[in-house]
Structures are given as structure tokens and as C-alpha cells.
Design an enzyme around this catalytic site. Structure first.
Site, PDB file in Angstrom:
ATOM      1  N   TRP A 121      -7.703   3.443 -10.411  1.00 28.76           N
ATOM      2  CA  TRP A 121      -6.984   3.428  -9.118  1.00 28.76           C
ATOM      3  C   TRP A 121      -7.577   2.517  -8.061  1.00 28.76           C
ATOM      4  O   TRP A 121      -6.931   1.749  -7.468  1.00 28.76           O
ATOM      5  CB  TRP A 121      -6.879   4.981  -8.738  1.00 28.76           C
ATOM      6  CG  TRP A 121      -5.981   4.889  -7.270  1.00 28.76           C
ATOM      7  CD1 TRP A 121      -6.381   5.140  -6.249  1.00 28.76           C
ATOM      8  CD2 TRP A 121      -4.516   4.894  -7.237  1.00 28.76           C
ATOM      9  NE1 TRP A 121      -5.574   4.727  -5.399  1.00 28.76           N
ATOM     10  CE2 TRP A 121      -4.308   4.744  -5.733  1.00 28.76           C
ATOM     11  CE3 TRP A 121      -3.464   4.776  -8.389  1.00 28.76           C
ATOM     12  CZ2 TRP A 121      -2.926   4.878  -5.356  1.00 28.76           C
ATOM     13  CZ3 TRP A 121      -2.216   4.803  -7.378  1.00 28.76           C
ATOM     14  CH2 TRP A 121      -1.749   4.641  -6.350  1.00 28.76           C
ATOM     15  N   HIS A 160       1.697   4.270  -3.055  1.00 28.50           N
ATOM     16  CA  HIS A 160       1.258   5.555  -2.903  1.00 28.50           C
ATOM     17  C   HIS A 160       2.669   6.213  -2.954  1.00 28.50           C
ATOM     18  O   HIS A 160       2.560   7.746  -3.407  1.00 28.50           O
ATOM     19  CB  HIS A 160       0.946   6.000  -1.647  1.00 28.50           C
ATOM     20  CG  HIS A 160      -0.620   5.726  -1.348  1.00 28.50           C
ATOM     21  ND1 HIS A 160      -1.182   4.421  -1.348  1.00 28.50           N
ATOM     22  CD2 HIS A 160      -1.772   6.576  -1.511  1.00 28.50           C
ATOM     23  CE1 HIS A 160      -2.548   4.568  -1.450  1.00 28.50           C
ATOM     24  NE2 HIS A 160      -2.887   5.925  -1.598  1.00 28.50           N
ATOM     25  N   TYR A 198       0.827  -1.261  -0.032  1.00 27.68           N
ATOM     26  CA  TYR A 198       0.150  -0.019   0.007  1.00 27.68           C
ATOM     27  C   TYR A 198       0.903   1.292  -0.062  1.00 27.68           C
ATOM     28  O   TYR A 198       0.662   1.920  -0.601  1.00 27.68           O
ATOM     29  CB  TYR A 198      -1.012   0.076   1.235  1.00 27.68           C
ATOM     30  CG  TYR A 198      -1.764   1.088   1.236  1.00 27.68           C
ATOM     31  CD1 TYR A 198      -3.010   1.226   0.745  1.00 27.68           C
ATOM     32  CD2 TYR A 198      -1.326   2.429   2.098  1.00 27.68           C
ATOM     33  CE1 TYR A 198      -3.816   2.309   0.773  1.00 27.68           C
ATOM     34  CE2 TYR A 198      -2.300   3.604   2.236  1.00 27.68           C
ATOM     35  CZ  TYR A 198      -3.624   3.430   1.575  1.00 27.68           C
ATOM     36  OH  TYR A 198      -4.305   4.567   1.678  1.00 27.68           O
ATOM     37  N   TYR A 257      -3.552  16.485   1.814  1.00 34.61           N
ATOM     38  CA  TYR A 257      -3.736  15.384   1.676  1.00 34.61           C
ATOM     39  C   TYR A 257      -2.799  14.612   2.362  1.00 34.61           C
ATOM     40  O   TYR A 257      -1.486  14.509   1.785  1.00 34.61           O
ATOM     41  CB  TYR A 257      -3.971  15.010   0.347  1.00 34.61           C
ATOM     42  CG  TYR A 257      -4.829  13.659   0.137  1.00 34.61           C
ATOM     43  CD1 TYR A 257      -5.216  12.807   1.282  1.00 34.61           C
ATOM     44  CD2 TYR A 257      -5.539  13.016  -1.095  1.00 34.61           C
ATOM     45  CE1 TYR A 257      -6.008  11.477   1.066  1.00 34.61           C
ATOM     46  CE2 TYR A 257      -5.999  11.729  -1.198  1.00 34.61           C
ATOM     47  CZ  TYR A 257      -6.257  11.299   0.032  1.00 34.61           C
ATOM     48  OH  TYR A 257      -6.955   9.959  -0.187  1.00 34.61           O
TER      49      TYR A 257
END
Length: 105
Positions: free
Chosen positions: A76, A22, A18, A41
Site C-alpha cells: 500500500w 481510499h 488520493y 479511522y
């Protein structure tokens, strides 16, 4: 500026993957987020749970709709499906909003 928070579960043993995905987020995905008015973000984790926070310069409703209408976001989400579980809100097609219970300015 509206704020938005969401959470999801990372599949067992998939946290490093993960993070890797990113670290190498697609440029076109970054463009979608920026065009949706999303800034500041960040994503945090505790064990297999992740918590995301961002600010919406154009409002939460705009950001949700822009992302929901994007084929890049669909791509995505499909790409991330093997590493995480995120149930989308059927009313908005976006991550379910967490409700704010405290804010200190």
C-alpha cells in the site's frame, strides 16, 4: 483505548487521486487495519495536508508493529508513494505520532 494521529503531504494536483484510492481501498488492507486493532479511522484534509486519526483497541504499540510487519502495508505504501509524502518514524516503521495537546471527553 489509545488514540493515534498522523499527518502527511499530498503531492500537488494529486488530492483527487488520493481520495479515489481510499474510496477503493483494498479489502486486504482493511483486514490488516482491523487485525491491528484499528477502528474509528478517519482522514481529513486541508489543502495538500492530510490528517489521520484512529483508535487502537489493542494499543498503539501493537497497531504500529502489526502494520510494520505486514507486506500488505508495504505494498500500500508503495502504491501511495506517487500521490503523497509520508516520512516514517525509523524507530517504529510507522507514521510518526502526533503529540496530543488537548482532549475533551
Amino acid at each position: 483505548m489509545e488514540r493515534f494521529a498522523w499527518k502527511a503531504i499530498i503531492h500537488e494536483g494529486k488530492l483527487e487521486e488520493y481520495k479515489k484510492r481510499h474510496d477503493t481501498i483494498w479489502p486486504e488492507m482493511k483486514t490488516v487495519l482491523k487485525n491491528a486493532g484499528i477502528s474509528n479511522y478517519s482522514i481529513w484534509n486541508l489543502g495538500n495536508e492530510v490528517f489521520g486519526y484512529f483508535e487502537c483497541e489493542k494499543g498503539v504499540d501493537f497497531a504500529e508493529k502489526y502494520q510494520t510487519d505486514s507486506p500488505i502495508v508495504d505494498k500500500w505504501n508503495a502504491y501511495m508513494k506517487d500521490v503523497m509524502t509520508m516520512v516514517l518514524d525509523p524507530a517504529t516503521g510507522a507514521q510518526p505520532k502526533m503529540q496530543q495537546v488537548f482532549y475533551l471527553e
